[in-house]
Motif scaffolding. Structure first.
Motif, PDB file in Angstrom:
ATOM      1  N   VAL A  53     -24.394  70.759  75.789  1.00  0.00           N
ATOM      2  CA  VAL A  53     -23.415  71.766  75.359  1.00  0.00           C
ATOM      3  C   VAL A  53     -22.020  71.398  75.848  1.00  0.00           C
ATOM      4  O   VAL A  53     -21.038  71.513  75.110  1.00  0.00           O
ATOM      5  N   ALA A  54     -21.912  70.944  77.100  1.00  0.00           N
ATOM      6  CA  ALA A  54     -20.599  70.728  77.707  1.00  0.00           C
ATOM      7  C   ALA A  54     -19.879  69.508  77.136  1.00  0.00           C
ATOM      8  O   ALA A  54     -18.660  69.550  76.911  1.00  0.00           O
ATOM      9  N   LEU A  55     -20.588  68.403  76.932  1.00  0.00           N
ATOM     10  CA  LEU A  55     -19.910  67.176  76.483  1.00  0.00           C
ATOM     11  C   LEU A  55     -19.230  67.324  75.125  1.00  0.00           C
ATOM     12  O   LEU A  55     -18.069  66.919  74.978  1.00  0.00           O
ATOM     13  N   PRO A  56     -19.902  67.894  74.101  1.00  0.00           N
ATOM     14  CA  PRO A  56     -19.167  68.075  72.836  1.00  0.00           C
ATOM     15  C   PRO A  56     -17.955  68.991  72.978  1.00  0.00           C
ATOM     16  O   PRO A  56     -16.927  68.763  72.349  1.00  0.00           O
ATOM     17  N   ALA A  57     -18.084  70.031  73.828  1.00  0.00           N
ATOM     18  CA  ALA A  57     -16.961  70.948  74.026  1.00  0.00           C
ATOM     19  C   ALA A  57     -15.796  70.261  74.726  1.00  0.00           C
ATOM     20  O   ALA A  57     -14.648  70.692  74.601  1.00  0.00           O
ATOM     21  N   LEU A  58     -16.053  69.163  75.444  1.00  0.00           N
ATOM     22  CA  LEU A  58     -14.988  68.404  76.091  1.00  0.00           C
ATOM     23  C   LEU A  58     -14.474  67.292  75.183  1.00  0.00           C
ATOM     24  O   LEU A  58     -13.269  67.073  75.070  1.00  0.00           O
ATOM     25  N   ILE A  59     -15.372  66.599  74.517  1.00  0.00           N
ATOM     26  CA  ILE A  59     -14.989  65.413  73.733  1.00  0.00           C
ATOM     27  C   ILE A  59     -14.210  65.779  72.465  1.00  0.00           C
ATOM     28  O   ILE A  59     -13.220  65.120  72.131  1.00  0.00           O
ATOM     29  N   ILE A  60     -14.633  66.833  71.771  1.00  0.00           N
ATOM     30  CA  ILE A  60     -13.977  67.176  70.489  1.00  0.00           C
ATOM     31  C   ILE A  60     -12.484  67.463  70.684  1.00  0.00           C
ATOM     32  O   ILE A  60     -11.647  66.876  69.995  1.00  0.00           O
ATOM     33  N   PRO A  61     -12.087  68.337  71.621  1.00  0.00           N
ATOM     34  CA  PRO A  61     -10.634  68.536  71.804  1.00  0.00           C
ATOM     35  C   PRO A  61      -9.937  67.311  72.389  1.00  0.00           C
ATOM     36  O   PRO A  61      -8.758  67.062  72.096  1.00  0.00           O
ATOM     37  N   ALA A  62     -10.668  66.522  73.200  1.00  0.00           N
ATOM     38  CA  ALA A  62     -10.049  65.344  73.802  1.00  0.00           C
ATOM     39  C   ALA A  62      -9.706  64.306  72.742  1.00  0.00           C
ATOM     40  O   ALA A  62      -8.756  63.532  72.912  1.00  0.00           O
ATOM     41  N   LEU A  63     -10.467  64.278  71.653  1.00  0.00           N
ATOM     42  CA  LEU A  63     -10.169  63.336  70.569  1.00  0.00           C
ATOM     43  C   LEU A  63      -8.891  63.718  69.841  1.00  0.00           C
ATOM     44  O   LEU A  63      -8.196  62.846  69.303  1.00  0.00           O
ATOM     45  N   THR A  64      -8.575  65.002  69.799  1.00  0.00           N
ATOM     46  CA  THR A  64      -7.348  65.425  69.112  1.00  0.00           C
ATOM     47  C   THR A  64      -6.115  65.324  70.014  1.00  0.00           C
ATOM     48  O   THR A  64      -5.028  65.041  69.542  1.00  0.00           O
ATOM     49  N   SER A  65      -6.328  65.548  71.328  1.00  0.00           N
ATOM     50  CA  SER A  65      -5.200  65.487  72.252  1.00  0.00           C
ATOM     51  C   SER A  65      -5.704  65.094  73.636  1.00  0.00           C
ATOM     52  O   SER A  65      -6.611  65.729  74.173  1.00  0.00           O
ATOM     53  N   ALA A  66      -5.086  64.073  74.204  1.00  0.00           N
ATOM     54  CA  ALA A  66      -5.486  63.631  75.541  1.00  0.00           C
ATOM     55  C   ALA A  66      -5.170  64.706  76.570  1.00  0.00           C
ATOM     56  O   ALA A  66      -5.921  64.901  77.537  1.00  0.00           O
ATOM     57  N   TRP A  67      -4.067  65.433  76.368  1.00  0.00           N
ATOM     58  CA  TRP A  67      -3.707  66.494  77.312  1.00  0.00           C
ATOM     59  C   TRP A  67      -4.730  67.623  77.283  1.00  0.00           C
ATOM     60  O   TRP A  67      -5.061  68.202  78.319  1.00  0.00           O
ATOM     61  N   ALA A  68      -5.221  67.944  76.092  1.00  0.00           N
ATOM     62  CA  ALA A  68      -6.250  68.982  75.985  1.00  0.00           C
ATOM     63  C   ALA A  68      -7.519  68.540  76.709  1.00  0.00           C
ATOM     64  O   ALA A  68      -8.151  69.328  77.409  1.00  0.00           O
ATOM     65  N   GLY A  69      -7.889  67.281  76.539  1.00  0.00           N
ATOM     66  CA  GLY A  69      -9.061  66.759  77.231  1.00  0.00           C
ATOM     67  C   GLY A  69      -8.899  66.811  78.733  1.00  0.00           C
ATOM     68  O   GLY A  69      -9.830  67.169  79.464  1.00  0.00           O
ATOM     69  N   LEU A  70      -7.692  66.454  79.211  1.00  0.00           N
ATOM     70  CA  LEU A  70      -7.424  66.500  80.651  1.00  0.00           C
ATOM     71  C   LEU A  70      -7.469  67.931  81.178  1.00  0.00           C
ATOM     72  O   LEU A  70      -8.051  68.193  82.241  1.00  0.00           O
TER      73      LEU A  70
END
Length: 199
Positions: free
Chosen positions: A61-78
């Protein structure tokens, strides 16, 4: 300018949704792993199997919730990674208190029927005892039941006082105290020569 505002609005919703899912899943996974570690020790293969499935389901559950926004913006992922770490640390530090609270709640739920049954038994025992104090016929026939110099009668008074105090305090030792009161009363009645059918 309108195009930037339009692109920020869906991005904020995605960040909020994914952030919520990420924080909740990380906190729940850490809590579950910590709860199992604080619980009664299990065998090593069983513990490692539970640990694997807890971590697998949490990361699914956690990895997709982290990876999907991180692909659109590195700052969002951070930002989301920092939120995940913070929720994991908070869950790790708060889990002993939460486990203790849940355990106390479970014990109270299990204790309530015992306490209720003990109250009913206590009332019956007090009524049985009162007849030796208040009924003149019983006082004349069985004077030993009110003579506190006798060890059996003194034991009844002591057990009765203990049961009353524990009932007033709502203590978990109340049901065993009622059992001790019952045994002490039966012993005193037997020592006074009261027939069993009269109890």
């Amino acid at each position: 300018m309108a195009a930037i505002a339009e692109s920020l609005f869906p991005g904020a919703w995605i960040l909020l949704l994914c952030g919520s899912v990420l924080v909740i899943s990380v906190a729940a996974t850490v809590f579950q792993v910590r709860r199992r570690a604080l619980a009664v020790p299990a065998t090593e293969p069983e513990r490692s199997d539970q640990l694997f499935w807890d971590l697998f389901l949490g990361s699914a559950v956690a990895l997709p919730a982290l990876i999907i926004p991180a692909l659109t913006s590195a700052w969002a992922g951070l930002f989301l990674a920092g939120a995940a770490v913070a929720s994991g640390v908070a869950a790790y530090r708060g889990s002993p208190r939460m486990v203790a609270w849940l355990s106390l709640r479970r014990q109270r739920r299990e204790y309530l029927p015992l306490h209720t049954a003990a109250q009913a038994e206590h009332s019956v025992l007090l009524e049985r005892w009162r007849r030796y104090e208040l009924d003149p016929a019983y006082c004349i026939d069985y004077p030993a039941m009110t003579d506190v110099r006798l060890p059996q009668t003194a034991a009844v008074i002591k057990a009765m006082r203990e049961a009353e105090q524990l009932r007033a305090a709502g203590h978990h030792g109340y049901p065993p105290a009622v059992e001790r009161f019952s045994r002490a009363l039966a012993d005193a009645e037997q020592a006074a020569g009261i027939p069993a059918a009269g109890q």
